[in-house]
Design a protein around this motif. Sequence first.
Motif, PDB file in Angstrom:
ATOM      1  N   TYR A 168      59.404  72.883  46.887  1.00  0.00           N
ATOM      2  CA  TYR A 168      59.100  73.018  48.299  1.00  0.00           C
ATOM      3  C   TYR A 168      59.553  74.405  48.744  1.00  0.00           C
ATOM      4  O   TYR A 168      60.444  74.997  48.130  1.00  0.00           O
ATOM      5  N   LYS A 169      58.992  74.880  49.805  1.00  0.00           N
ATOM      6  CA  LYS A 169      59.419  76.173  50.317  1.00  0.00           C
ATOM      7  C   LYS A 169      60.841  76.112  50.848  1.00  0.00           C
ATOM      8  O   LYS A 169      61.609  77.050  50.718  1.00  0.00           O
ATOM      9  N   SER A 170      61.211  74.975  51.459  1.00  0.00           N
ATOM     10  CA  SER A 170      62.524  74.868  52.083  1.00  0.00           C
ATOM     11  C   SER A 170      63.599  74.345  51.140  1.00  0.00           C
ATOM     12  O   SER A 170      64.768  74.671  51.303  1.00  0.00           O
ATOM     13  N   LEU A 171      63.235  73.520  50.176  1.00  0.00           N
ATOM     14  CA  LEU A 171      64.215  72.927  49.259  1.00  0.00           C
ATOM     15  C   LEU A 171      63.558  72.745  47.896  1.00  0.00           C
ATOM     16  O   LEU A 171      62.729  71.873  47.703  1.00  0.00           O
ATOM     17  N   ASP A 172      63.943  73.584  46.952  1.00  0.00           N
ATOM     18  CA  ASP A 172      63.345  73.591  45.617  1.00  0.00           C
ATOM     19  C   ASP A 172      64.350  73.004  44.631  1.00  0.00           C
ATOM     20  O   ASP A 172      65.456  73.516  44.483  1.00  0.00           O
ATOM     21  N   VAL A 173      63.962  71.906  43.963  1.00  0.00           N
ATOM     22  CA  VAL A 173      64.869  71.184  43.068  1.00  0.00           C
ATOM     23  C   VAL A 173      64.328  71.239  41.647  1.00  0.00           C
ATOM     24  O   VAL A 173      63.175  70.884  41.402  1.00  0.00           O
ATOM     25  N   LYS A 174      65.162  71.677  40.725  1.00  0.00           N
ATOM     26  CA  LYS A 174      64.789  71.699  39.307  1.00  0.00           C
ATOM     27  C   LYS A 174      65.879  70.990  38.517  1.00  0.00           C
ATOM     28  O   LYS A 174      67.068  71.234  38.728  1.00  0.00           O
ATOM     29  N   LEU A 175      65.457  70.114  37.588  1.00  0.00           N
ATOM     30  CA  LEU A 175      66.379  69.370  36.729  1.00  0.00           C
ATOM     31  C   LEU A 175      65.922  69.545  35.292  1.00  0.00           C
ATOM     32  O   LEU A 175      64.792  69.197  34.943  1.00  0.00           O
ATOM     33  N   PHE A 176      66.809  70.057  34.435  1.00  0.00           N
ATOM     34  CA  PHE A 176      66.416  70.349  33.059  1.00  0.00           C
ATOM     35  C   PHE A 176      67.637  70.248  32.152  1.00  0.00           C
ATOM     36  O   PHE A 176      68.771  70.428  32.629  1.00  0.00           O
ATOM     37  N   PRO A 177      67.474  69.952  30.849  1.00  0.00           N
ATOM     38  CA  PRO A 177      66.234  69.392  30.271  1.00  0.00           C
ATOM     39  C   PRO A 177      66.045  67.958  30.742  1.00  0.00           C
ATOM     40  O   PRO A 177      67.016  67.274  31.033  1.00  0.00           O
ATOM     41  N   ASN A 178      64.827  67.541  30.814  1.00  0.00           N
ATOM     42  CA  ASN A 178      64.530  66.180  31.286  1.00  0.00           C
ATOM     43  C   ASN A 178      63.292  65.674  30.564  1.00  0.00           C
ATOM     44  O   ASN A 178      62.202  66.191  30.791  1.00  0.00           O
ATOM     45  N   PRO A 179      63.455  64.735  29.635  1.00  0.00           N
ATOM     46  CA  PRO A 179      64.628  63.925  29.288  1.00  0.00           C
ATOM     47  C   PRO A 179      65.733  64.751  28.624  1.00  0.00           C
ATOM     48  O   PRO A 179      65.503  65.859  28.150  1.00  0.00           O
ATOM     49  N   SER A 180      66.939  64.148  28.571  1.00  0.00           N
ATOM     50  CA  SER A 180      68.087  64.832  27.981  1.00  0.00           C
ATOM     51  C   SER A 180      68.878  63.860  27.115  1.00  0.00           C
ATOM     52  O   SER A 180      68.950  62.666  27.408  1.00  0.00           O
ATOM     53  N   THR A 181      69.480  64.413  26.056  1.00  0.00           N
ATOM     54  CA  THR A 181      70.381  63.612  25.229  1.00  0.00           C
ATOM     55  C   THR A 181      71.837  63.853  25.599  1.00  0.00           C
ATOM     56  O   THR A 181      72.724  63.178  25.092  1.00  0.00           O
ATOM     57  N   GLY A 182      72.080  64.832  26.467  1.00  0.00           N
ATOM     58  CA  GLY A 182      73.438  65.159  26.886  1.00  0.00           C
ATOM     59  C   GLY A 182      73.505  65.347  28.385  1.00  0.00           C
ATOM     60  O   GLY A 182      73.143  64.466  29.157  1.00  0.00           O
ATOM     61  N   ALA A 183      73.919  66.538  28.798  1.00  0.00           N
ATOM     62  CA  ALA A 183      74.033  66.824  30.223  1.00  0.00           C
ATOM     63  C   ALA A 183      72.695  67.299  30.788  1.00  0.00           C
ATOM     64  O   ALA A 183      71.813  67.768  30.057  1.00  0.00           O
ATOM     65  N   PHE A 184      72.554  67.159  32.111  1.00  0.00           N
ATOM     66  CA  PHE A 184      71.439  67.737  32.845  1.00  0.00           C
ATOM     67  C   PHE A 184      71.943  68.980  33.582  1.00  0.00           C
ATOM     68  O   PHE A 184      73.127  69.068  33.948  1.00  0.00           O
ATOM     69  N   TYR A 185      71.043  69.913  33.799  1.00  0.00           N
ATOM     70  CA  TYR A 185      71.361  71.081  34.626  1.00  0.00           C
ATOM     71  C   TYR A 185      70.502  71.019  35.882  1.00  0.00           C
ATOM     72  O   TYR A 185      69.274  70.940  35.814  1.00  0.00           O
ATOM     73  N   LEU A 186      71.177  71.029  37.016  1.00  0.00           N
ATOM     74  CA  LEU A 186      70.505  70.897  38.306  1.00  0.00           C
ATOM     75  C   LEU A 186      70.624  72.203  39.064  1.00  0.00           C
ATOM     76  O   LEU A 186      71.726  72.726  39.265  1.00  0.00           O
TER      77      LEU A 186
END
Length: 248
Positions: A168-186
């Motif tokens: 979104y222009k106002s709030l851009d959310v990325k989550l990776f890697p997804n799926p994950s075998t360990g931690a996610f990075y947000l």
Amino acid sequence: MRMKYTSNTAAGTGDSARVAYTSACENSLNRALRLTNSAVIVPTTPASITITTVTDVCGNRVYRYTAPALTGTATGYQWSFVGPLGTSAVVDSGSLNSRIVRMKYTSNIAANRRMDSVRVAYTSTCGNSLNRALRLSNTALNNCPIAILPSLDLNTSKNDLSISKIEYKSLDVKLFPNPSTGAFYLKVNSVSAESIQVRIIDLSGRVVKSIKTNSSETSMIGSDLREGIYFFEVKQGSETRIVKAVKY
């Protein structure tokens, strides 16, 4: 005397039934007889699985899976679906205990070559066979519409479970890697300097973790989560974004 055996194996060389007379003086010698139990056979593994595409469009991905006819001592079927894509499959018609089952996928991602598979085993009163596994044949669907979710309601069917990235222009959310075998990075980018609240919610609606972050920061989160499907709820002021995540 009637005896019930919990083992399906055949009688061995040393397997026998013995009886002796008893008396106030002394017991007699045993009379022994070798057991006559023959082996009860667990079904053999199904020979194959047939995959047929019923419809493959955004929001309505339906595949039909067919197992071979029952053989030997088999009396039924048991289907299972594994992997990040497999966990998004729900029964469309038939059942997980029928020869033919149609499954609908809520995810538009492609099957993972190493992890996503369909499996079927024969069942019987003597036990289940080994699984016959086949990699899922789903290919990725691109340019599918992404729903804007102002809030998360786990008690309705309105949630678009295919979301892994929302822009979104106002709030851009990325989550990776997804799926994950360990931690996610947000990583959240926003035009506002207001603090950002993040909650991780499981399929039962329980909040399993919450953190605060700021715009342009990258947060590592979720390394201690169990395998399963989660929803990352990102909230800043009056705006809320939902991202589905798969941990395996």
